[in-house]
Write a protein that holds these residues in place. Structure first.
Motif, PDB file in Angstrom:
ATOM      1  N   HIS A 705      40.604  49.556  67.015  1.00 46.96           N
ATOM      2  CA  HIS A 705      39.315  49.626  66.935  1.00 46.96           C
ATOM      3  C   HIS A 705      38.685  50.351  65.940  1.00 46.96           C
ATOM      4  CE1 HIS A 705      39.599  48.604  71.328  1.00 46.96           C
ATOM      5  NE2 HIS A 705      39.359  47.323  70.688  1.00 46.96           N
ATOM      6  N   GLU A 708      36.912  53.693  65.799  1.00 43.08           N
ATOM      7  CA  GLU A 708      37.775  54.804  66.300  1.00 43.08           C
ATOM      8  C   GLU A 708      38.267  55.312  65.093  1.00 43.08           C
ATOM      9  OE1 GLU A 708      39.391  52.674  69.315  1.00 43.08           O
ATOM     10  OE2 GLU A 708      37.349  51.929  70.388  1.00 43.08           O
ATOM     11  N   HIS A 808      43.450  55.474  69.862  1.00 42.81           N
ATOM     12  CA  HIS A 808      42.128  54.718  69.871  1.00 42.81           C
ATOM     13  C   HIS A 808      41.170  55.972  70.054  1.00 42.81           C
ATOM     14  CE1 HIS A 808      42.150  50.362  71.013  1.00 42.81           C
ATOM     15  NE2 HIS A 808      43.487  50.911  71.063  1.00 42.81           N
ATOM     16  N   GLY A 809      39.712  55.660  70.353  1.00 40.09           N
ATOM     17  CA  GLY A 809      38.724  56.514  70.491  1.00 40.09           C
ATOM     18  C   GLY A 809      37.589  56.053  71.213  1.00 40.09           C
TER      19      GLY A 809
END
Ligand SMILES: [Zn+2]
Length: 1001
Positions: A705, A708, A808-809
């Motif tokens: 993503h 992120e 991710h984030g």
């Protein structure tokens, strides 16, 4: 023949060959050279399989798959199909034959950059069906040669300058680039002018000399604009000979926060309050008292329920949410402890939203109430049955001598824009799609458009509060609302219209600017220039992209000339004039694919029956030496890394020894994905089959993503540590590690542009790809148009990893969407960050894979222990968890779950094994023991904070790598002789055995 295929079969589904289905047939009079060649090949076959049964040689009568050695003048390897079996003839004699086979055994079928001939041949097929730049150029040249005319190529985005030059006077366009289909501009009234006009027309005429006038209200504007309004009001009242009293114009957006900070805080400061109690009224529909709590650990991803028109999206704690992050401000300004700020639900009967009490020495020293104003509207105008949302609205209230003389709500700029978005913009786009498709909607017709650009300029609050990464920005929120609600609109439209969920209609891209004055909303819809690649001559399409099945290319033979290979490439479904230009361009070095094979390699392109042959010689090129030290490379450890910087770093890393940097895929728009393999420096042939059988594999994936952001920084920082720190000296011998620093290259490019104007916004639009598609679901799909997804698929196949860590984030600050019930309906539990780092373990529940789970549990431990070693990470984890508790978890524990283990939150998500599942640990549980998703609060992090997020990723990556390096493996090691037959196998059993080491053992 030297990789998985006819001869080397994978029968136990572990992606490694375990059956050798070929016999070597030697002539009666085989000489020494022939025996050496046969031994070489037998050795190499053995290198590629984990198991073997039977006998490697057979006599001339054998009709199964076989490798037949023959004495001949010409040294060559020729492949033929004979019924169901494959016959490969190895011909030659003496030293030549030995040289040829040993080089073949050392190199084939690898080509440059961890690619194999199979990959190259697939690319060539793409060329021949006009899918890629090399093939488009070759086809163009072939046509130009035959007929003059004005040519236009609508080609791949990958055409480089040399290729364009080669195209002569033909015009070359990227067929995927956008052309405008329609554009509309909406100029809207400014809430400030509406607000002031109401006063001018309805209030000021009522004011008599000497009266006391109290004007209060709210507009969604920053403090500067509101200050100006206030001054103007007071001037006007005084001009009328009256006296202004307690004028205030607070911010309509997050009214509670604005009211406490701007109105109550000064009073409490004055009264020296040492404790603050804020009561908020639970936000519930008339008559409802129950708080509905629901599971919010994982996203629901989609919002499709449309059967409850009276449902409120907003949570009961809506007005507590609007206070966030007021505790930080009160603590700082009043100099009190955090536990002296107390939030309570208001149970009284008064029609208020907030009651704020300042307390000094246990007695109330000041107290006031406020009623926040909101409007009600359907979540989706066109689908009112989906339920209702309650965005903030503005208002004007006037009291003269204690009597209310005027009250009216005032639409905020956000509401005006939202109205246009719902009533005009989305339906316009829907009509466009219907017209284009003739009303026949289906998922495979997506994308319906290239980009729906929502260019908004509005005057709104947009600032950092000074606590952590917190922002007050109605525009950041609008960005999220436009993107997510737009996506939900098309999903719902598809479901209603054709019972399909349209999750990739095209890119819905809000581009938002903050500017004082009237709001302007410009909508532009663009389409790709062409649906597919094509060549146009004199205005007429003369050649169109074809399907992959319509052409083919394979290696029919490899011959040995002047101590070098000549590859005989047999083709099918390719015009001979195109084959001719292709080979000419290959020799000129104009084709991008040239780089795949070693300089000096000869190719012979053959037509279907082999009657026509065109020779091509791969030209010399400059190779950069591998002599760079990673410490010399600027890895931009404290800066956000966009696509261009990433490519620069990758180019430099290619020159660093100890790693192999290779391209894994090219994205939809032509950007490149790379992987970095921590490579063992052995001499001789390195068998991946043996390597994977001996040691575990891990793939670390970053930036799936793209908003992120910190995982790209983390990947580069990690690579540097692995190459320079002593503890990792043995790593290549203990772990097969491959790192992908940026998977979603197109999303990263979108994000980079957006963050230039708003460096810290969340920008979820950029988490997906250039078509607005979550391409996680495209992994393991061989012919996806979302070609970036092929990167992971190829790495998985080649490295067969025991563990996949996906970095991710989540947002670095509040994720609020006032037009969607204040929190994102599909991501309700994500309203606030819960810690600097937390994780998800996607584990399999079937009893036959029960040993996978303990490995996951150990990993949880080693990560927690590692993070505990960093005080700054621990500190922020604690701070976030306290905020999460105070504003969220304490009130709605299911929606905002927070189960701590060693001060860390991990979510354990069980699934039964499923061959179509998106997580490899569930799809291939016998291969991948752990699929771990780490989340750091980095949407969007910049500077030092970004570096901290990146280091949090590095910390858990390091803990995991160390755990794997120390893992113990059980080998299925078997050797038996039975009636002259050999039965042998050497297979590493998965999962490995790991344990918690270090000080918390
Ligand atoms: Zn993510």
């Amino acid at each position: 023949m030297l990789q998985k295929g006819d001869f080397l079969k994978d029968e136990n589904q572990d992606l490694l060959p375990d059956v050798l289905d070929v016999k070597i047939v030697l002539p009666e009079d085989a000489d020494d050279a022939m025996l050496v060649a046969a031994c070489n090949l037998a050795w190499r076959f053995g290198m590629e399989t984990t198991g073997y049964k039977g006998n490697i040689t057979a006599d001339a009568a054998y009709t199964g798959n076989r490798l037949v050695l023959e004495k001949a003048e010409q040294t060559e390897l020729v492949r033929e199909k004979e019924g169901e079996s494959v016959k490969v003839s190895l011909r030659g004699d003496g030293e030549e034959l030995i040289a040829f086979t040993s080089r073949l055994c050392m190199e084939f079928p690898q080509i440059n950059g961890q690619r194999s001939w199979k990959d190259l041949l697939m690319d060539m097929v793409d060329d021949f069906v006009l899918r890629s730049a090399d093939g488009q150029l070759a086809a163009l040249k072939a046509m130009q040669k035959e007929q003059t005319g004005e040519y236009e190529v609508y080609g791949s985005p990958l055409w480089n300058d040399t290729q364009k030059k080669e195209a002569g006077d033909a015009k070359v366009y990227n067929y995927k680039s956008g052309q405008k289909m329609y554009e509309k501009v909406y100029e809207l009234p400014w809430e400030v002018e509406v607000f002031e006009k109401l006063l001018e027309e309805k209030v000021y005429p009522q004011i008599g000399k000497g009266s006391k006038v109290k004007i209060t209200g709210a507009v969604s504007e920053n403090i500067k604009v509101r200050q100006k309004i206030k001054e103007k009001i007071e001037d006007r009242i005084q001009m009328l000979g009256a006296k202004p009293e307690d004028t205030f114009v607070i911010c309509a957006y997050k009214q509670g926060y604005s009211w406490i900070v701007e109105e109550m805080l000064p009073v409490m400061k004055e009264a020296q309050a040492d404790q603050v109690e804020i009561y908020f009224k639970p936000f519930l529909p008339e008559g409802q008292t129950d708080w509905l709590d629901e599971n919010g650990a994982t996203p629901s991803y989609h919002n499709l329920n449309a059967d409850t028109p009276d449902k409120w999206y907003d949570l009961p704690i809506r007005y507590l949410q609007e206070l966030y992050p007021v505790e930080d401000i009160l603590v700082k300004e009043l100099g009190i402890e955090r536990d002296k700020v107390i939030f309570k639900a208001y149970e009284g009967k008064e029609d208020i939203t907030y009651l704020c009490k300042g307390i000094k020495d246990e007695k109330v020293c000041c107290e006031d109430t406020y009623k926040a104003v909101w409007s009600e509207r359907p979540y989706m105008d066109e689908y009112p049955q989906m339920g209702k949302v309650h965005p903030a609205t503005g208002y004007v209230k006037a009291e003269i001598d204690g009597q209310e003389v005027f009250y009216q709500t005032v639409c905020t700029d956000m509401e005006e824009i939202w109205d246009v978005y719902q009533k005009e913009v989305l339906p316009d786009c829907r009509r466009y799609i219907e017209e284009k498709t003739g009303g026949k909607i289906s998922a495979d017709l997506q994308p319906f458009f290239h980009e729906l650009r929502l260019d908004v300029t509005a005057s709104e609050p947009d600032y950092a509060t000074g606590s952590r990464e917190d922002l007050i920005s109605s525009l950041d929120a609008l960005h999220e609302d436009m993107y997510f609600v737009g996506s939900d609109y098309f999903k719902n439209y598809g479901v209603k219209k054709a019972d399909v969920m349209l999750d990739a209609p095209g890119l819905i891209l809000p581009v938002i600017h903050e500017k004082e004055g009237r709001p302007v909303f410009k909508v532009t819809l663009t389409e790709p220039l062409k649906e597919e690649a094509c060549i146009v001559k004199d205005g007429k399409t003369v050649l169109l992209q074809r399907k992959r099945e319509e052409a083919d290319a394979w290696i029919r033979a490899i011959s040995w000339e002047n101590d070098n290979f000549t590859f005989h490439i047999r083709t099918n479904g390719v015009q001979s004039n195109v084959l001719h230009t292709y080979s000419t361009l290959w020799s000129k070095g104009v084709l991008a694919e040239c780089e795949s094979v070693a300089a000096g390699t000869k190719l012979l392109f053959e037509s279907e029956q082999g009657e026509i042959q065109y020779a091509a010689l791969t030209p010399e090129r400059e190779e950069k030496p591998k002599t760079k030290r990673i410490e010399e490379i600027d890895l931009h450890e404290h800066e956000l890394i966009g696509y261009d910087t990433y490519r620069e770093i990758i180019e430099e890393l290619k020159q660093v020894p100890g790693i192999e940097v290779f391209r894994t895929a090219v994205s939809y728009t032509g950007r490149e994905l790379y992987a970095v393999w921590i490579k063992p420096e052995y001499e001789g042939y390195l068998s991946m089959t043996k390597r994977i059988s001996r040691i575990p594999g891990e793939m670390i994936n970053a930036r799936h993503h793209a908003n992120e952001v910190s995982s790209t920084n983390a990947a580069f920082i990690l690579i540097k540590k692995l190459l320079t720190e002593d503890v990792y000296k043995d790593l290549p011998d203990k772990l097969n590690l491959v790192i992908v620093p940026m998977e979603n290259v197109d999303g990263a490019a979108i994000h980079y542009e957006l963050q230039k104007e708003h460096p810290t916004w969340k920008f979820h639009v950029a988490r997906f790809n250039s078509l607005g598609k979550e391409f996680y679901y495209e992994h393991f799909q061989q012919d996806t148009i979302h070609s970036e997804a092929m990167g992971l698929t190829r790495i998985y196949d080649r490295y067969v990893p025991d563990m996949i860590v996906d970095n991710h984030g989540v947002p670095s600050h509040e994720w609020e969407q006032q037009f969607s019930g204040y929190t994102s309906p599909s991501y309700k539990g994500f309203w606030l960050p819960r810690s600097l780092l937390y994780g998800y373990f996607w584990y399999v529940t079937n009893p036959e894979y029960k040993d996978n789970y303990p490995v996951n549990k150990v990993m949880e431990d080693v990560i927690a222990d590692k993070i505990a070693e960093y005080p700054e990470m621990r500190e922020l984890n604690r701070e976030w968890s306290a905020q999460f508790e105070k504003y969220a978890h304490a009130w709605m524990p299911k929606l905002f779950p927070a189960n701590y283990y060693k001060e860390m939150i991990n979510y354990w998500i069980p699934f039964a094994a499923d061959p179509n599942h998106r997580y490899p640990s569930i799809r291939f549980p016998w291969i991948t023991t752990v699929a771990y998703t780490s989340e750091v609060a980095d949407e969007t992090a910049q500077g030092e904070y970004l570096n901290l997020c990146a280091r949090a990723h590095v910390a858990h990556d390091e803990a995991t790598i160390r755990m794997l390096m120390e893992a113990v493996h059980v080998m299925e090691c078997h050797l038996e002789e039975q009636d002259g037959q050999i039965l042998t196998s050497y297979i590493r059993q998965r999962p490995m055995i790991v344990k918690v080491t270090g000080k918390n053992k």
